[in-house]
Design a protein around this motif. Sequence first.
Motif, PDB file in Angstrom:
ATOM      1  N   GLY A  29       0.811  -1.216   0.000  1.00 24.18           N
ATOM      2  CA  GLY A  29       0.000   0.000   0.000  1.00 24.18           C
ATOM      3  C   GLY A  29       0.843   1.263   0.000  1.00 24.18           C
ATOM      4  O   GLY A  29       0.565   2.215  -0.740  1.00 24.18           O
ATOM      5  N   GLU A  30       1.883   1.260   0.815  1.00 26.17           N
ATOM      6  CA  GLU A  30       2.769   2.422   0.859  1.00 26.17           C
ATOM      7  C   GLU A  30       3.484   2.613  -0.475  1.00 26.17           C
ATOM      8  O   GLU A  30       3.627   3.733  -0.964  1.00 26.17           O
ATOM      9  CB  GLU A  30       3.790   2.256   1.984  1.00 26.17           C
ATOM     10  N   ALA A  31       3.909   1.506  -1.092  1.00 23.26           N
ATOM     11  CA  ALA A  31       4.585   1.595  -2.389  1.00 23.26           C
ATOM     12  C   ALA A  31       3.626   2.137  -3.457  1.00 23.26           C
ATOM     13  O   ALA A  31       4.027   2.939  -4.300  1.00 23.26           O
ATOM     14  CB  ALA A  31       5.137   0.234  -2.787  1.00 23.26           C
ATOM     15  N   VAL A  32       2.355   1.710  -3.412  1.00 20.58           N
ATOM     16  CA  VAL A  32       1.359   2.208  -4.369  1.00 20.58           C
ATOM     17  C   VAL A  32       1.179   3.709  -4.210  1.00 20.58           C
ATOM     18  O   VAL A  32       1.249   4.466  -5.191  1.00 20.58           O
ATOM     19  CB  VAL A  32      -0.002   1.491  -4.197  1.00 20.58           C
ATOM     20  N   ARG A  33       0.940   4.150  -2.995  1.00 15.42           N
ATOM     21  CA  ARG A  33       0.698   5.583  -2.762  1.00 15.42           C
ATOM     22  C   ARG A  33       1.914   6.420  -3.156  1.00 15.42           C
ATOM     23  O   ARG A  33       1.776   7.493  -3.737  1.00 15.42           O
ATOM     24  CB  ARG A  33       0.290   5.816  -1.314  1.00 15.42           C
ATOM     25  N   CYS A  34       3.092   5.902  -2.887  1.00 12.52           N
ATOM     26  CA  CYS A  34       4.313   6.621  -3.250  1.00 12.52           C
ATOM     27  C   CYS A  34       4.450   6.698  -4.773  1.00 12.52           C
ATOM     28  O   CYS A  34       4.744   7.762  -5.323  1.00 12.52           O
ATOM     29  CB  CYS A  34       5.511   5.911  -2.627  1.00 12.52           C
ATOM     30  N   ALA A  35       4.213   5.586  -5.469  1.00 13.82           N
ATOM     31  CA  ALA A  35       4.309   5.581  -6.935  1.00 13.82           C
ATOM     32  C   ALA A  35       3.242   6.482  -7.555  1.00 13.82           C
ATOM     33  O   ALA A  35       3.513   7.168  -8.548  1.00 13.82           O
ATOM     34  CB  ALA A  35       4.191   4.154  -7.471  1.00 13.82           C
ATOM     35  N   GLN A  36       2.056   6.498  -6.974  1.00 13.93           N
ATOM     36  CA  GLN A  36       1.008   7.393  -7.480  1.00 13.93           C
ATOM     37  C   GLN A  36       1.437   8.848  -7.344  1.00 13.93           C
ATOM     38  O   GLN A  36       1.239   9.647  -8.272  1.00 13.93           O
ATOM     39  CB  GLN A  36      -0.306   7.144  -6.737  1.00 13.93           C
ATOM     40  N   ARG A  37       2.023   9.207  -6.211  1.00 14.65           N
ATOM     41  CA  ARG A  37       2.524  10.575  -6.036  1.00 14.65           C
ATOM     42  C   ARG A  37       3.649  10.865  -7.023  1.00 14.65           C
ATOM     43  O   ARG A  37       3.751  11.956  -7.578  1.00 14.65           O
ATOM     44  CB  ARG A  37       3.011  10.793  -4.602  1.00 14.65           C
ATOM     45  N   SER A  50       6.124   2.167 -14.489  1.00 15.71           N
ATOM     46  CA  SER A  50       6.356   0.716 -14.503  1.00 15.71           C
ATOM     47  C   SER A  50       6.082   0.116 -13.131  1.00 15.71           C
ATOM     48  O   SER A  50       5.443  -0.936 -13.019  1.00 15.71           O
ATOM     49  CB  SER A  50       7.799   0.411 -14.912  1.00 15.71           C
ATOM     50  N   ALA A  51       6.584   0.787 -12.100  1.00 13.59           N
ATOM     51  CA  ALA A  51       6.344   0.312 -10.737  1.00 13.59           C
ATOM     52  C   ALA A  51       4.850   0.274 -10.443  1.00 13.59           C
ATOM     53  O   ALA A  51       4.336  -0.702  -9.877  1.00 13.59           O
ATOM     54  CB  ALA A  51       7.071   1.210  -9.732  1.00 13.59           C
ATOM     55  N   LEU A  52       4.160   1.303 -10.839  1.00 12.37           N
ATOM     56  CA  LEU A  52       2.715   1.368 -10.606  1.00 12.37           C
ATOM     57  C   LEU A  52       1.998   0.237 -11.343  1.00 12.37           C
ATOM     58  O   LEU A  52       1.068  -0.378 -10.797  1.00 12.37           O
ATOM     59  CB  LEU A  52       2.196   2.731 -11.054  1.00 12.37           C
ATOM     60  N   ALA A  53       2.434  -0.076 -12.555  1.00 14.20           N
ATOM     61  CA  ALA A  53       1.834  -1.190 -13.293  1.00 14.20           C
ATOM     62  C   ALA A  53       1.975  -2.495 -12.520  1.00 14.20           C
ATOM     63  O   ALA A  53       1.012  -3.256 -12.378  1.00 14.20           O
ATOM     64  CB  ALA A  53       2.481  -1.314 -14.680  1.00 14.20           C
ATOM     65  N   VAL A  54       3.161  -2.757 -12.004  1.00  9.99           N
ATOM     66  CA  VAL A  54       3.398  -3.989 -11.236  1.00  9.99           C
ATOM     67  C   VAL A  54       2.580  -3.981  -9.950  1.00  9.99           C
ATOM     68  O   VAL A  54       1.971  -4.988  -9.583  1.00  9.99           O
ATOM     69  CB  VAL A  54       4.897  -4.164 -10.932  1.00  9.99           C
ATOM     70  N   LEU A  55       2.537  -2.856  -9.288  1.00  8.90           N
ATOM     71  CA  LEU A  55       1.786  -2.768  -8.031  1.00  8.90           C
ATOM     72  C   LEU A  55       0.292  -2.987  -8.255  1.00  8.90           C
ATOM     73  O   LEU A  55      -0.365  -3.692  -7.475  1.00  8.90           O
ATOM     74  CB  LEU A  55       2.057  -1.419  -7.357  1.00  8.90           C
ATOM     75  N   TYR A  56      -0.257  -2.412  -9.309  1.00  7.89           N
ATOM     76  CA  TYR A  56      -1.669  -2.647  -9.624  1.00  7.89           C
ATOM     77  C   TYR A  56      -1.904  -4.107 -10.014  1.00  7.89           C
ATOM     78  O   TYR A  56      -2.924  -4.699  -9.658  1.00  7.89           O
ATOM     79  CB  TYR A  56      -2.133  -1.736 -10.754  1.00  7.89           C
ATOM     80  N   LEU A  57      -0.954  -4.691 -10.734  1.00  8.31           N
ATOM     81  CA  LEU A  57      -1.063  -6.105 -11.081  1.00  8.31           C
ATOM     82  C   LEU A  57      -1.096  -6.959  -9.817  1.00  8.31           C
ATOM     83  O   LEU A  57      -1.892  -7.894  -9.707  1.00  8.31           O
ATOM     84  CB  LEU A  57       0.100  -6.519 -11.989  1.00  8.31           C
ATOM     85  N   HIS A  58      -0.265  -6.629  -8.849  1.00  7.31           N
ATOM     86  CA  HIS A  58      -0.254  -7.377  -7.593  1.00  7.31           C
ATOM     87  C   HIS A  58      -1.532  -7.155  -6.789  1.00  7.31           C
ATOM     88  O   HIS A  58      -1.970  -8.056  -6.068  1.00  7.31           O
ATOM     89  CB  HIS A  58       0.975  -7.021  -6.773  1.00  7.31           C
TER      90      HIS A  58
END
Length: 173
Positions: A29-37, A50-58
């Motif tokens: 969750g923290e990684a998602v919010r950070c990547a979104q910012r 790219s990170a956000l794509a992987v995080l959403y996939l997960h």
Amino acid sequence: TKPAGELDPYECLLRFYDYAHSYDPMLHGEAVRCAQRAVLSEPRYSGAWSALAVLYLHEWIFGYDPQPDRGPALERAADAARHALDIDASGRVSAMAVAAIKLAMDDHQAFEQIAAQALDVKPLHPAVAAQFGYLYVTAGNWQRGLELLDAATQAMNAPPATVRVAYAFANLE
């Protein structure tokens, strides 16, 4: 050690890689919010997309930190991967994300094509080989997956959690 809200886009990418090493749901969750910012503040930063794509996939695969109010996670993953590739067509993480998304959509032909192109980029980074090894194993191509995993683990000091999972899947065969 900084709070996630104080991280710059590059530090957010490092936070993602910290998550990606373990797939720890507490870090997701923290990684998602950070990547979104990060993509809001640096919309042309392909690594953050790219990170956000992987995080959403997960989010879609593992049910981590669901955000149903933002639309289907697999669609968000595909959109983020497209953004990343529009910015940098040679991005390895975005290629892995697209390949994994195609696999999740049961499009094995597209998965194979994307994987072959990404694995042709030399030098082949061990983490890329390990991730594609995992994807090949989950796709049912044990031989190709284990070849990539074996080569990757020889070059890595601390393989990511996906390597152990892939070997476990392969040994269930």
